[in-house]
Design a protein around this motif. Sequence first.
Motif, mmCIF file in Angstrom:
data_model
loop_
_atom_site.group_PDB
_atom_site.id
_atom_site.type_symbol
_atom_site.label_atom_id
_atom_site.label_comp_id
_atom_site.label_asym_id
_atom_site.label_seq_id
_atom_site.Cartn_x
_atom_site.Cartn_y
_atom_site.Cartn_z
ATOM 1 N N GLU A 50 0.143 0.275 -4.767
ATOM 2 C CA GLU A 50 0.178 0.737 -6.129
ATOM 3 C C GLU A 50 1.669 1.433 -6.132
ATOM 4 O OE1 GLU A 50 -2.965 3.231 -7.133
ATOM 5 O OE2 GLU A 50 -4.432 1.633 -7.268
ATOM 6 N N VAL A 51 2.535 1.036 -7.231
ATOM 7 C CA VAL A 51 3.697 1.519 -7.484
ATOM 8 C C VAL A 51 3.636 2.014 -8.834
ATOM 9 C CG1 VAL A 51 6.278 0.896 -7.532
ATOM 10 C CG2 VAL A 51 4.628 -0.133 -5.923
ATOM 11 N N PRO A 52 3.951 3.406 -9.165
ATOM 12 C CA PRO A 52 4.084 3.625 -10.443
ATOM 13 C C PRO A 52 5.354 3.234 -11.005
ATOM 14 C CG PRO A 52 4.613 5.667 -8.707
ATOM 15 C CD PRO A 52 4.305 4.270 -8.205
ATOM 16 N N TYR A 53 5.227 3.114 -12.418
ATOM 17 C CA TYR A 53 6.440 2.490 -13.205
ATOM 18 C C TYR A 53 7.161 3.517 -13.753
ATOM 19 C CZ TYR A 53 4.036 -2.019 -13.464
ATOM 20 O OH TYR A 53 3.552 -3.114 -13.269
ATOM 21 N N ALA A 64 0.232 2.015 -16.457
ATOM 22 C CA ALA A 64 1.258 3.562 -15.894
ATOM 23 C C ALA A 64 1.767 2.891 -14.474
ATOM 24 C CB ALA A 64 0.464 4.620 -15.592
ATOM 25 N N LYS A 65 1.067 1.950 -13.725
ATOM 26 C CA LYS A 65 1.381 1.746 -12.494
ATOM 27 C C LYS A 65 1.111 0.373 -12.026
ATOM 28 C CE LYS A 65 -2.904 3.434 -10.589
ATOM 29 N NZ LYS A 65 -3.714 4.595 -9.803
ATOM 30 N N GLY A 66 1.903 -0.463 -11.268
ATOM 31 C CA GLY A 66 1.691 -1.835 -10.807
ATOM 32 C C GLY A 66 0.713 -1.593 -9.839
ATOM 33 N N ARG A 67 -0.281 -2.482 -9.556
ATOM 34 C CA ARG A 67 -1.067 -2.794 -8.305
ATOM 35 C C ARG A 67 -0.927 -4.290 -7.724
ATOM 36 N NH1 ARG A 67 -6.848 -2.311 -9.243
ATOM 37 N NH2 ARG A 67 -6.875 -1.396 -7.128
ATOM 38 N N HIS A 68 -0.259 -4.229 -6.683
ATOM 39 C CA HIS A 68 0.356 -5.587 -6.013
ATOM 40 C C HIS A 68 -0.113 -5.937 -4.529
ATOM 41 C CE1 HIS A 68 3.855 -5.624 -8.920
ATOM 42 N NE2 HIS A 68 3.514 -4.234 -9.021
ATOM 43 N N VAL A 69 -0.491 -7.019 -4.477
ATOM 44 C CA VAL A 69 -0.840 -7.505 -3.226
ATOM 45 C C VAL A 69 0.405 -7.984 -2.522
ATOM 46 C CG1 VAL A 69 -2.430 -9.088 -2.039
ATOM 47 C CG2 VAL A 69 -3.270 -7.997 -4.057
ATOM 48 N N VAL A 70 0.683 -7.636 -1.366
ATOM 49 C CA VAL A 70 1.758 -8.147 -0.538
ATOM 50 C C VAL A 70 1.215 -8.589 0.886
ATOM 51 C CG1 VAL A 70 3.563 -7.081 0.923
ATOM 52 C CG2 VAL A 70 2.932 -5.844 -1.388
ATOM 53 N N LEU A 71 1.782 -9.784 1.099
ATOM 54 C CA LEU A 71 1.390 -10.569 2.168
ATOM 55 C C LEU A 71 2.578 -10.570 3.276
ATOM 56 C CD1 LEU A 71 -0.405 -12.705 3.617
ATOM 57 C CD2 LEU A 71 0.627 -14.569 1.868
ATOM 58 N N LYS A 72 2.111 -10.709 4.576
ATOM 59 C CA LYS A 72 3.152 -10.494 5.607
ATOM 60 C C LYS A 72 2.679 -11.879 6.568
ATOM 61 C CE LYS A 72 5.067 -8.066 9.351
ATOM 62 N NZ LYS A 72 4.869 -6.681 10.293
ATOM 63 N N SER A 94 2.014 -10.594 -5.120
ATOM 64 C CA SER A 94 1.553 -11.240 -6.088
ATOM 65 C C SER A 94 1.088 -9.950 -7.092
ATOM 66 C CB SER A 94 0.249 -11.969 -6.136
ATOM 67 O OG SER A 94 -0.136 -12.627 -7.406
ATOM 68 N N GLY A 95 1.639 -9.597 -8.190
ATOM 69 C CA GLY A 95 1.294 -8.503 -9.034
ATOM 70 C C GLY A 95 0.149 -8.549 -10.257
ATOM 71 N N ILE A 96 -0.567 -7.768 -10.487
ATOM 72 C CA ILE A 96 -1.432 -8.115 -11.797
ATOM 73 C C ILE A 96 -0.892 -6.880 -12.640
ATOM 74 C CG2 ILE A 96 -3.907 -7.575 -12.756
ATOM 75 C CD1 ILE A 96 -3.541 -9.960 -10.766
ATOM 76 N N ILE A 97 -0.044 -7.264 -13.618
ATOM 77 C CA ILE A 97 0.606 -6.354 -14.396
ATOM 78 C C ILE A 97 -0.246 -5.599 -15.670
ATOM 79 C CG2 ILE A 97 2.800 -6.963 -13.962
ATOM 80 C CD1 ILE A 97 2.993 -8.489 -16.497
ATOM 81 N N SER A 98 -1.477 -6.467 -15.687
ATOM 82 C CA SER A 98 -2.296 -5.885 -16.823
ATOM 83 C C SER A 98 -3.741 -5.803 -16.603
ATOM 84 C CB SER A 98 -2.015 -6.956 -17.914
ATOM 85 O OG SER A 98 -3.159 -6.724 -18.982
ATOM 86 N N ARG A 99 -4.390 -4.719 -17.277
ATOM 87 C CA ARG A 99 -5.846 -4.709 -17.079
ATOM 88 C C ARG A 99 -6.374 -5.800 -17.877
ATOM 89 N NH1 ARG A 99 -5.309 1.420 -18.040
ATOM 90 N NH2 ARG A 99 -5.076 0.669 -20.099
ATOM 91 N N GLY A 100 -5.855 -6.697 -18.377
ATOM 92 C CA GLY A 100 -6.583 -7.721 -19.023
ATOM 93 C C GLY A 100 -6.962 -8.883 -18.439
#
Length: 147
Positions: free
Chosen positions: A12-15, A27-35, A48-54
Amino acid sequence: MLIAKAEVFLTEVPYKNPYQIATNITAKGRHVVLKLTTDTGLIGWGESGIISRGYPAQGDTPETVLAVLEAYLCPAIIGKNPCLFEVIMSDLDLLIKGHQFAKCAIAHALLDLAGKVYGVPICNLLGGAYALSYKVSRSYRGLAMSD
């Protein structure tokens, strides 16, 4: 060289400024990071980021992206040559329909690995850079504002 390990993280990264679209403010980005780590120790990163609660209305949330990666997609790519991008992505489409956000993280990590293997920027793997700089816009109070 083969993919030896896949690790998935939910972040989670706050904007600096909340991200506003017609249906909500986030207010924040919730991203999945893959290594992805190869048997030679090379590491590729995907996101991959989900930028909207929609998006839950469409079936995608950061949690479902994480679950699909861990349960289905990552196990399917272990032992594969990361430079066989089209083959891997095609196989993943046969394995599970949809889940484009989860597949996006895999695509990013595979391209990152291939760029490192061949010693070229990822844009060269995709046909070359169209331009060296780009204007970026962001939805803000219903208007597209250039950053």
